[in-house]
Structures are given as C-alpha cells and as structure tokens.
Design a protein around this motif. Structure first.
Motif, mmCIF file in Angstrom:
data_model
loop_
_atom_site.group_PDB
_atom_site.id
_atom_site.type_symbol
_atom_site.label_atom_id
_atom_site.label_comp_id
_atom_site.label_asym_id
_atom_site.label_seq_id
_atom_site.Cartn_x
_atom_site.Cartn_y
_atom_site.Cartn_z
ATOM 1 N N SER A 85 0.694 -1.109 0.126
ATOM 2 C CA SER A 85 0.135 -0.106 -0.006
ATOM 3 C C SER A 85 0.693 1.470 -0.118
ATOM 4 N N GLY A 86 0.616 2.293 -0.902
ATOM 5 C CA GLY A 86 1.355 3.363 -0.959
ATOM 6 C C GLY A 86 0.283 4.512 -1.001
ATOM 7 N N PRO A 87 0.569 5.790 -1.197
ATOM 8 C CA PRO A 87 1.978 6.438 -1.791
ATOM 9 C C PRO A 87 3.094 6.339 -0.624
ATOM 10 N N SER A 88 3.813 7.232 -0.741
ATOM 11 C CA SER A 88 5.130 7.481 0.240
ATOM 12 C C SER A 88 5.358 6.114 1.092
ATOM 13 N N THR A 89 5.390 6.289 2.331
ATOM 14 C CA THR A 89 5.670 5.024 3.048
ATOM 15 C C THR A 89 4.501 3.988 3.094
ATOM 16 N N GLY A 90 3.242 4.618 3.295
ATOM 17 C CA GLY A 90 1.881 4.023 3.132
ATOM 18 C C GLY A 90 1.847 2.957 3.981
ATOM 19 N N MET A 91 1.387 1.925 3.897
ATOM 20 C CA MET A 91 1.005 0.816 4.663
ATOM 21 C C MET A 91 2.193 -0.422 4.371
ATOM 22 N N PRO A 92 3.186 -0.489 4.803
ATOM 23 C CA PRO A 92 4.053 -1.252 4.306
ATOM 24 C C PRO A 92 3.846 -2.692 4.444
ATOM 25 N N THR A 93 2.995 -3.224 5.332
ATOM 26 C CA THR A 93 2.455 -4.510 5.414
ATOM 27 C C THR A 93 1.110 -4.785 4.884
ATOM 28 N N LYS A 94 0.632 -4.214 3.860
ATOM 29 C CA LYS A 94 -0.666 -4.248 3.641
ATOM 30 C C LYS A 94 -0.985 -4.470 2.007
ATOM 31 N N GLN A 95 -1.985 -4.803 1.633
ATOM 32 C CA GLN A 95 -1.807 -5.526 0.367
ATOM 33 C C GLN A 95 -2.310 -4.310 -0.695
ATOM 34 N N GLU A 96 -1.740 -4.180 -1.946
ATOM 35 C CA GLU A 96 -2.375 -3.236 -2.864
ATOM 36 C C GLU A 96 -1.612 -3.588 -4.071
ATOM 37 N N GLN A 97 -2.228 -3.341 -5.152
ATOM 38 C CA GLN A 97 -1.677 -3.306 -6.629
ATOM 39 C C GLN A 97 -1.810 -1.914 -7.198
ATOM 40 N N GLY A 98 -1.078 -0.995 -6.657
ATOM 41 C CA GLY A 98 -0.955 0.540 -7.074
ATOM 42 C C GLY A 98 0.265 0.775 -7.891
ATOM 43 N N ASP A 99 0.979 -0.035 -8.186
ATOM 44 C CA ASP A 99 2.185 0.354 -8.805
ATOM 45 C C ASP A 99 2.058 0.063 -10.271
ATOM 46 N N LEU A 100 0.954 -0.291 -10.831
ATOM 47 C CA LEU A 100 0.942 -0.486 -12.135
ATOM 48 C C LEU A 100 1.506 0.406 -13.008
ATOM 49 N N ASN A 101 0.687 1.729 -12.947
ATOM 50 C CA ASN A 101 1.532 2.857 -13.799
ATOM 51 C C ASN A 101 2.644 3.263 -13.781
ATOM 52 N N ALA A 102 3.148 3.071 -12.321
ATOM 53 C CA ALA A 102 4.561 3.299 -12.226
ATOM 54 C C ALA A 102 5.496 2.428 -12.774
#
Length: 590
Positions: A302-319
């Motif tokens: 999970s982001g952005p920034s430090t976000g939630m380091p131990t949580k699930q996300e698929q937010g980096d696709l565009n990056a």
C-alpha cells in the motif's frame, strides 16, 4: 467429517504469531492436506494487532473466506478483530488466567475454551511455549492428531537442541490433554489426512527458487517489506551455485550493483517495493539505454509514500508502465499465483537476455507472504530452459565488426536486438554510455542516429509481441455473457468465486492476465461480452484503464484498497452486484 477448516491465531506483534502459524501450516501439509494462509500484521516490531490464518482442505484451496472455525485469541482484541468471520459453533481458545483475558465474554452461539496456556507451558519447561500449548489444544479441537506437529516442531526448533524440541512436543500434548480431560468440549471437527506429499512456500520463496534455477548468480538488494524474503531465500543458497548476495546500503546502490554484474555477464536481479522503485527509476533508464538485461522484482504494498508497508495493494501498475524519464522500452510481468511466481521469474530472466531490456517482475504482498501447498513436481528445477539470447561466440564476432574492426554492440538490427559480447570476448571490446550513442556505443547527437537508436530499442518490444506468447489464462464458462478480468494475486479468489457464482446460477467467463506489457489484446473478448468487470486492488482501476484504452469500451470496476486482499465469497457478492446493475461503469468500491 469437515473438509474445509479455517483456523487463525491472533495477538500482538512480537508474540510469535507468525512462527506458530507456520508450524500448524507445515504440520497440515505434511499430513497430506492442502493449505492456504493469510497474514495480517502491523508495521512495527512489537505491539499492534497481528494474525495468521490457515485454510485447509483435502481438495486444493486458493483463497481465504469470511469464516473462522477455530480462533486462538492471545488478546481480547483478537476476538473483536475477527467477529465478522466468527459464526455459531466457532471455537475460541484463550487463556483466562491472564489478567487481560480474565473478563473475556465469548459471543453468543460460540464455544469458548478457557485453557491455562501459560501454566501448562511452564509445566512443559517455560511460559514461552504457550503458543505451542494452544496449538495442541487447537489440534484436538480440529480432530487433527497432535503427532503431526512433531516434524514441524523439529523444523522450527531443531537448531536449538533436542531438549527444546522435546519440551515443545510436551507442551503440545499438554494442550491436547487439557481439552480432552478438563473441558466438556465434544468433537465437532475431524480433519482427514492423506498420503500426499506437499511443499509449502510463499511467492517470494518461489521467486528466489526460480531465480536460482534460471541461472541468476548475483543479487543486490536493500531490505524492504514485503520483498525482503527474496533476499533471505537466496542468501545461503545461491552461493552453492557460485553466486552471491549483496545487501546494499540503499536501493540506488542495489540496482547499480545489479547493473554492473549484468554488464559483466552474470544473470542478475534486484528486488524492492514501491518506494524502492521510485529510487531506482533513473538507473532503470540506464539499463534500457545501455541494453543491459536485468530483472527487477517489485513486490507491491500500500502506498503512496511509506503508506502501509505490511498491507496489500496493486497500486504500482502505472509506475511500472510509465515510470522513468523519457521513453523506456520494458517488459512488465505479473504472476497470478505462487506457482506462477516460479514460471514468470524464469521467463523474466530469459526475456531480459533475449531482448536486452529491463524486466519488471511484479508480485504483491498477498502473493509474497501467502503460503500455499504444491506437489513437489510443480517446481522442476531440472527442466528449466535458459535462453541467453544473442550472446556472440568468438567465431561470430567478425560479422559484427565495422570497416575498422570495431564491435557494433548497438547494431541497428531488423528485430531491434543487437549482438551481445560478454567481457573477455576476443575482438569484441566496446563501450556503452547512458548518453545517446551510435552502433559502437559512442555518444552522439546526430539526428538520424538518434532516431535510428530509439526506433531500434522500441522494435524489441514489437519483436517480442510476434515471437512470445503473452496470453491470458481462462477459467469458467467460455460462452458466458459476463466477462471478468483480473491481474496479479486476485486469480485464486476469483477462481473460487466462480464456483460460488455457479451455485447461484450465474455463469462467468474469467480471464487472468499475467502480462501487463506487452499484454494480450482483449478486444474480441470484451466485445463478445454483455458485462465486462475488471477486478483489482487499487483505488482508481489502473488495469481497467488499460482495458478501456485497448478496447475502446467502458468496463465496470470492482476495486479494493483497504489493505486487505479479496476473499472468494466477497468477490462472488461483488460480481453478482455488478451484474445486477448495482454499480455504475466507473464506480469505485470504497
């Protein structure tokens, strides 16, 4: 006899939740049962709620569900956190002798087993074994022979000596005996065991294992959740194959070290998560411009920034698709299962060298930390095929020399892929710069050479589209009017959701896409469907945007960005709601 059992242990970070869950998961897999795990942990070393959930069945399981049969609650908060999944008949094991648990009220309809975990652990040799006592009690409740814990206890504590292992075995049996002799619990579960032999591993481990099989011999990385397990898996193993692991001082150093190793001829990789990808983006462009094969594993969180380091996300696709200045050809592969983490990793190394490009191998936290059972034959290291691409032998060098005998390391070939000479190849000495360069690798600002080199690098991706199989995986009813598309770790939950939807009389065609760039053209599939739904773990529907861009068709979006992965029954409900028109085409689930 219960086939599908859902078990969990929860408490504070630092209470040994993870190791306890692994012991139980290993014991179940050794008993010939399939296992699928899920973790919920805070971004801190001590304190904060953490849990480990195990779903087990004789048949294959690929997702978590909204149901808990047995819960070991080391804190009162554990019960509160899991109320939505507890049901009538669920068993809650807790230590009523603890001050913090003395006033626990077991919810109506559930069974509370008050077991003196600390006291029994001290009897076995020390209070530190209270979780193992709880495991013994839970095994008895589940109708699972406590003897199956023994091998897992040896694996966990064997290095500490036989006495420690013996004490833990005794602790497990004390927990079992207390349930048998001191409670009036009547057995409601009975876990069947089989003679099957399974291995239990997570996505990060599968990536590390595949890297070794694929010939990776250099890894540089900086510890970052949830990618660190790749480095930990390789450390102590890759050395046996002549390789090396380097823990760099930061992500910039890591990718530059890996780049250097790749230039020297080694198959190399690095791994990181979102913040590290940001830091690596400049060198990512250098990798592509210098035409150096390199694999970068991005384990999303999970982001952005430090976000939630131990949580699930698929937010980096565009990056991953667009990150970096200028226009950078690349590959983006996204394994959809733990097994595919192995397959796509091998493929990533081959693609990197065949086309001399950087490859993003993207998993996510759900894949990285989830442990699942597989038959050992699923990971056949001996059958892995390694393709190093256009590496020239000494007797081939002459055809790639210019009129002055200089090696054309960046020759503008028809397929875009130039000859690659490893250091030490006679008559193939050359240079490469991050500046725009000519075929010899020398800096240039000549317009025609610039255009030639840009087009040459882009042709690699076009060539790969023609030569490689960048296809989707299909499940469900191929003739269904409803089409569901997903990428990454959502496949398992969606596959189980298909069965639930089928029970409701709802037919669905499901496409799971492991290739983000290049990716399959889904225009025909989308046009043939009445309803098109894209499932992913981010807020804006980044993959749905790509589908709409490619097919010029609006799609419905089922998204989740709470930091928790999709569950099978949750997805079944969401898909049914979307089909019923309860969701606008671009509505985001919050």
């Amino acid at each position: 006899m219960v086939n599908d059992l859902n078990w969990a242990i929860g408490g504070e970070a630092g209470d040994g939740i993870d190791s306890t869950g692994k012991i139980f998961a290993r014991a179940l897999s050794r008993a010939g049962r399939h296992v699928f795990t899920s973790k919920d942990f805070a971004s801190r070393i001590r304190g904060g709620y953490t849990a480990y959930k195990v779903r087990t069945a004789v048949e294959r399981v690929e997702s978590v569900v909204d149901r808990l049969d047995i819960l070991i609650a080391l804190t009162e908060r554990t019960i509160d956190e899991n109320l939505d999944e507890l049901k009538e008949g669920s068993v809650i094991i807790y230590d009523g002798e603890q001050t913090t648990m003395a006033d626990v009220e077991v919810p109506e309809g559930m069974i509370g087993l008050e077991i003196p975990l600390n006291s029994l652990a001290e009897k076995a040799g020390g209070a530190i074994m209270r979780n193992v006592v709880a495991l013994g009690a839970a095994s008895e409740v589940a109708g699972f022979p406590v003897e199956y814990l023994d091998e897992a206890l040896v694996k966990r504590f064997g290095e500490k000596g036989e006495a420690i292992v013996s004490n833990n075995r005794e602790a497990a049996r004390l927990g079992r005996d207390f349930v048998r002799e001191e409670t009036d619990y009547s057995e409601e579960f009975s876990l069947e065991t089989t003679d099957e032999d399974y291995v239990l591993l997570n996505g990060d481990e599968a990536i590390g294992m595949a890297a070794i099989a694929a010939g990776c011999r250099f890894y540089a990385g900086y510890p970052i959740t949830p990618a660190t397990d790749i480095m930990e898996y390789l450390t102590g193993r890759i050395e046996a194959f002549g390789g090396a692991v380097v823990q760099a001082e930061d992500e910039l150093s890591a990718i530059n070290m890996a780049l250097g190793a790749a230039r020297a001829g080694a198959r190399a990789m690095t791994a990181t998560s979102g913040p590290g990808i940001d830091l690596m983006s400049e060198t990512f462009g250098l990798v592509a411009t210098s035409e150096t094969p390199l694999v970068i594993a991005n384990v999303m969180r999970s982001g952005p920034s430090t976000g939630m380091p131990t949580k699930q996300e698929q937010g980096d696709l565009n990056a991953m698709l667009y990150g970096g200045h200028g226009e950078i050809p690349r590959f983006v592969l996204a394994p959809t299962t733990i097994g595919e983490c192995f397959d796509r990793t091998v493929e990533a190394f081959n693609l990197a060298e065949k086309y001399q490009l950087p490859v993003y191998l993207t998993a996510d936290l759900a894949l990285a930390v989830t442990e699942q059972t597989y038959s050992p034959e699923r990971f056949d290291m001996e059958s892995v095929e390694i393709d190093r691409g256009k590496v020239v032998d000494p007797d081939e060098v002459e055809e790639w020399l210019d009129e002055k005998g200089r090696f054309k390391a960046h020759a503008a070939t028809e397929d875009g892929v130039s000859p690659r000479a490893l250091p030490g190849t006679p008559d193939a000495a050359h240079m490469t710069t991050g500046l725009e360069h000519d075929e010899l690798g020398r800096r240039t600002e000549e317009e025609d050479v610039r255009v030639e080199q840009v087009q040459k690098r882009q042709r690699k991706v076009d060539t790969a589209r023609d030569r490689e199989d960048f296809d989707y995986r299909e499940f469900g009813d191929g003739d269904a009017e409803t089409l569901v598309i997903s990428w990454g770790s959502n496949e398992g939950a969606m596959r189980e959701a298909l069965g639930m939807l089928d029970d409701r009389g709802i037919d669905v065609r499901f496409l799971s896409v492991p290739y983000i760039y290049p990716r399959p053209d889904l225009t025909d599939e989308v046009e043939a469907a009445e309803n098109v739904i894209v499932v992913e773990c981010n807020a804006t529907g980044q993959f749905a945007d790509l589908i709409e861009h490619d097919t010029l068709t609006r799609v419905q979006r089922v998204t989740k960005y709470t930091g928790v992965r999709f569950k099978a029954d949750e997805l079944a409900d969401e898909i049914e709601g979307a089909i019923a028109g309860e969701r606008a085409p671009q509505e985001v689930k919050r």
